[in-house]
Motif scaffolding. Sequence first.
Motif, PDB file in Angstrom:
ATOM      1  N   ALA A   1       0.833  -1.208   0.000  1.00 57.77           N
ATOM      2  CA  ALA A   1       0.000   0.000   0.000  1.00 57.77           C
ATOM      3  C   ALA A   1       0.870   1.262   0.000  1.00 57.77           C
ATOM      4  CB  ALA A   1      -0.931  -0.008   1.218  1.00 57.77           C
ATOM      5  N   VAL A   2       1.966   1.229   0.772  1.00 60.99           N
ATOM      6  CA  VAL A   2       2.875   2.379   0.803  1.00 60.99           C
ATOM      7  C   VAL A   2       3.430   2.655  -0.596  1.00 60.99           C
ATOM      8  CG1 VAL A   2       5.164   3.125   1.590  1.00 60.99           C
ATOM      9  CG2 VAL A   2       3.522   2.185   3.235  1.00 60.99           C
ATOM     10  N   ALA A   3       3.909   1.615  -1.239  1.00 63.27           N
ATOM     11  CA  ALA A   3       4.502   1.792  -2.568  1.00 63.27           C
ATOM     12  C   ALA A   3       3.458   2.252  -3.581  1.00 63.27           C
ATOM     13  CB  ALA A   3       5.144   0.476  -3.022  1.00 63.27           C
ATOM     14  N   ARG A   4       2.274   1.672  -3.516  1.00 65.67           N
ATOM     15  CA  ARG A   4       1.220   2.052  -4.473  1.00 65.67           C
ATOM     16  C   ARG A   4       0.785   3.497  -4.286  1.00 65.67           C
ATOM     17  NH1 ARG A   4      -3.791   2.710  -3.526  1.00 65.67           N
ATOM     18  NH2 ARG A   4      -3.842   1.450  -1.631  1.00 65.67           N
ATOM     19  N   GLU A   5       0.547   3.893  -3.020  1.00 65.33           N
ATOM     20  CA  GLU A   5       0.070   5.256  -2.776  1.00 65.33           C
ATOM     21  C   GLU A   5       1.100   6.309  -3.194  1.00 65.33           C
ATOM     22  OE1 GLU A   5      -2.655   6.757  -1.855  1.00 65.33           O
ATOM     23  OE2 GLU A   5      -3.920   5.010  -1.483  1.00 65.33           O
ATOM     24  N   ILE A   6       2.378   6.053  -2.862  1.00 67.53           N
ATOM     25  CA  ILE A   6       3.403   7.030  -3.250  1.00 67.53           C
ATOM     26  C   ILE A   6       3.485   7.128  -4.777  1.00 67.53           C
ATOM     27  CG2 ILE A   6       5.883   7.531  -3.244  1.00 67.53           C
ATOM     28  CD1 ILE A   6       6.055   6.399  -0.448  1.00 67.53           C
ATOM     29  N   ALA A   7       3.448   5.975  -5.435  1.00 66.41           N
ATOM     30  CA  ALA A   7       3.527   5.982  -6.902  1.00 66.41           C
ATOM     31  C   ALA A   7       2.311   6.685  -7.508  1.00 66.41           C
ATOM     32  CB  ALA A   7       3.633   4.549  -7.423  1.00 66.41           C
ATOM     33  N   GLU A   8       1.113   6.419  -6.968  1.00 65.41           N
ATOM     34  CA  GLU A   8      -0.094   7.043  -7.517  1.00 65.41           C
ATOM     35  C   GLU A   8      -0.067   8.552  -7.353  1.00 65.41           C
ATOM     36  OE1 GLU A   8      -3.290   3.403  -6.627  1.00 65.41           O
ATOM     37  OE2 GLU A   8      -3.490   5.323  -5.588  1.00 65.41           O
ATOM     38  N   GLU A   9       0.312   9.009  -6.144  1.00 60.71           N
ATOM     39  CA  GLU A   9       0.181  10.434  -5.841  1.00 60.71           C
ATOM     40  C   GLU A   9       1.349  11.249  -6.380  1.00 60.71           C
ATOM     41  OE1 GLU A   9      -0.810  11.316  -1.808  1.00 60.71           O
ATOM     42  OE2 GLU A   9      -2.340   9.761  -1.701  1.00 60.71           O
ATOM     43  N   SER A  10       2.548  10.649  -6.425  1.00 62.84           N
ATOM     44  CA  SER A  10       3.724  11.444  -6.774  1.00 62.84           C
ATOM     45  C   SER A  10       4.533  10.878  -7.927  1.00 62.84           C
ATOM     46  CB  SER A  10       4.640  11.556  -5.551  1.00 62.84           C
ATOM     47  OG  SER A  10       5.231  10.299  -5.278  1.00 62.84           O
ATOM     48  N   GLY A  11       4.214   9.662  -8.375  1.00 63.74           N
ATOM     49  CA  GLY A  11       4.975   9.053  -9.459  1.00 63.74           C
ATOM     50  C   GLY A  11       6.343   8.530  -9.053  1.00 63.74           C
ATOM     51  N   VAL A  12       6.670   8.591  -7.752  1.00 66.31           N
ATOM     52  CA  VAL A  12       7.998   8.184  -7.300  1.00 66.31           C
ATOM     53  C   VAL A  12       8.020   6.668  -7.069  1.00 66.31           C
ATOM     54  CG1 VAL A  12       9.647   8.359  -5.386  1.00 66.31           C
ATOM     55  CG2 VAL A  12       8.526  10.426  -6.273  1.00 66.31           C
ATOM     56  N   PRO A  13       8.966   5.943  -7.692  1.00 63.14           N
ATOM     57  CA  PRO A  13       9.046   4.490  -7.508  1.00 63.14           C
ATOM     58  C   PRO A  13       9.717   4.126  -6.178  1.00 63.14           C
ATOM     59  CG  PRO A  13      10.748   5.221  -9.032  1.00 63.14           C
ATOM     60  CD  PRO A  13       9.964   6.451  -8.653  1.00 63.14           C
ATOM     61  N   ILE A  14       9.230   3.063  -5.546  1.00 62.76           N
ATOM     62  CA  ILE A  14       9.620   2.715  -4.182  1.00 62.76           C
ATOM     63  C   ILE A  14      10.274   1.341  -4.123  1.00 62.76           C
ATOM     64  CG2 ILE A  14       8.663   2.124  -1.897  1.00 62.76           C
ATOM     65  CD1 ILE A  14       8.829   5.161  -2.650  1.00 62.76           C
ATOM     66  N   GLY A  15      11.335   1.241  -3.302  1.00 61.70           N
ATOM     67  CA  GLY A  15      11.950  -0.049  -3.020  1.00 61.70           C
ATOM     68  C   GLY A  15      11.544  -0.542  -1.638  1.00 61.70           C
ATOM     69  N   ARG A  16      12.508  -0.557  -0.713  1.00 62.83           N
ATOM     70  CA  ARG A  16      12.250  -1.096   0.617  1.00 62.83           C
ATOM     71  C   ARG A  16      11.385  -0.134   1.452  1.00 62.83           C
ATOM     72  NH1 ARG A  16      14.944  -2.154   5.602  1.00 62.83           N
ATOM     73  NH2 ARG A  16      16.056  -0.187   5.375  1.00 62.83           N
ATOM     74  N   VAL A  17      10.537  -0.700   2.313  1.00 62.87           N
ATOM     75  CA  VAL A  17       9.660   0.079   3.197  1.00 62.87           C
ATOM     76  C   VAL A  17       9.920  -0.340   4.632  1.00 62.87           C
ATOM     77  CG1 VAL A  17       7.245   0.475   3.864  1.00 62.87           C
ATOM     78  CG2 VAL A  17       7.866   0.340   1.437  1.00 62.87           C
ATOM     79  N   ARG A  18      10.047   0.612   5.543  1.00 63.83           N
ATOM     80  CA  ARG A  18      10.190   0.248   6.954  1.00 63.83           C
ATOM     81  C   ARG A  18       9.135   0.968   7.801  1.00 63.83           C
ATOM     82  NH1 ARG A  18      14.465   3.831   6.026  1.00 63.83           N
ATOM     83  NH2 ARG A  18      14.671   5.517   7.556  1.00 63.83           N
ATOM     84  N   TYR A  19       8.673   0.233   8.821  1.00 64.70           N
ATOM     85  CA  TYR A  19       7.629   0.726   9.730  1.00 64.70           C
ATOM     86  C   TYR A  19       8.240   1.615  10.811  1.00 64.70           C
ATOM     87  CZ  TYR A  19       4.384   0.455  13.695  1.00 64.70           C
ATOM     88  OH  TYR A  19       3.580   0.757  14.762  1.00 64.70           O
ATOM     89  N   ILE A  20       7.550   2.703  11.159  1.00 61.88           N
ATOM     90  CA  ILE A  20       8.041   3.607  12.202  1.00 61.88           C
ATOM     91  C   ILE A  20       7.143   3.586  13.445  1.00 61.88           C
ATOM     92  CG2 ILE A  20       8.633   6.001  12.782  1.00 61.88           C
ATOM     93  CD1 ILE A  20      10.528   4.766  10.723  1.00 61.88           C
ATOM     94  N   ALA A  21       5.842   3.805  13.277  1.00 57.81           N
ATOM     95  CA  ALA A  21       4.931   3.906  14.429  1.00 57.81           C
ATOM     96  C   ALA A  21       3.496   3.909  13.913  1.00 57.81           C
ATOM     97  CB  ALA A  21       5.206   5.186  15.220  1.00 57.81           C
TER      98      ALA A  21
END
Length: 289
Positions: free
Chosen positions: A196-216
């Motif tokens: 979901a993180v990768a999809r939302e960032i790509a949809e809203e900003s077009g920026v491609p995403i690799g690794r995702v880490r949880y913060i809080a």
Amino acid sequence: MMPGFTGGTLDRADRLRHDVDAFAAAKADWRARLLKLAGDTPEVTEDGRLGWASLADTPDDAELLLLGLDGGRPHFVAHRPGERMPPVRSPALFAALDQLQAGEAATYAAARSLLDWHARHGFCANCGSPTTIFRAGWARACPNCGAEHFPRVDPVVIMIAEHDGRALVGRQAAWPARRYSALAGFLEPGESIEEAVAREIAEESGVPIGRVRYIASQPWPFPSQLMIACVAEATDDAITIDANELEDAMWAPRAAIAAALAGAPDAPFLPPPPYAIAHTLLTAWTNEA
Ligand SMILES: [Zn+2]
């Protein structure tokens, strides 16, 4: 830093929800307290605590929902059938949220989400019949088909992308002038948090995403989201915004975000409010360096 709307101190007292006699005894307890609300705006004392009344102030047509116990003392909020939570957050509510201590805001969040859920779930989603409250206010039952319904929590991912020491922040047109914050969006069925993180960032900003880490994470009681804050590694920094979602997005260096969080007059943008987890997220990311 603890996210807003977390750190509640009430014992949720699950055992009372399953024990009709114990729940009746809690409602008869002379020490019991009732949350003071005007619409969805809490009364806040000078030292940042929630205002409470005695159960004698319960409206005649209201049902009591058990928020929990504090040293054995029952704390309730009153749900009036047909009363809806205001659809728009008022200036008075924003002012109250700014003043509430963290743990107090957590109790408020539980109460507001619960009230909103009851207001919108008077009828069975399974068969359409009117439902009734049970489990001390933490469920509704359908007398017709036997279905049981429980308060919903809707997960939302909220995240910054990072690239070369900068974080991707965006703003929506409806926000106060100059405010930038993390991007966010609802999880969809069949999706992991990372996806979901990768999809939302790509949809809203077009920026491609690799690794995702949880913060809080934090509950967000407007009406019942669970905000899941993450940092995502961008594999490219070219931005193409979706104008339906965002008015603008930009890469902000750590120092610029630190200046915004500190309220520096020359900061390039205004940060999200302290009770929003985007504030926690930006603070955590700034402190990582
Ligand atoms: Zn039903």
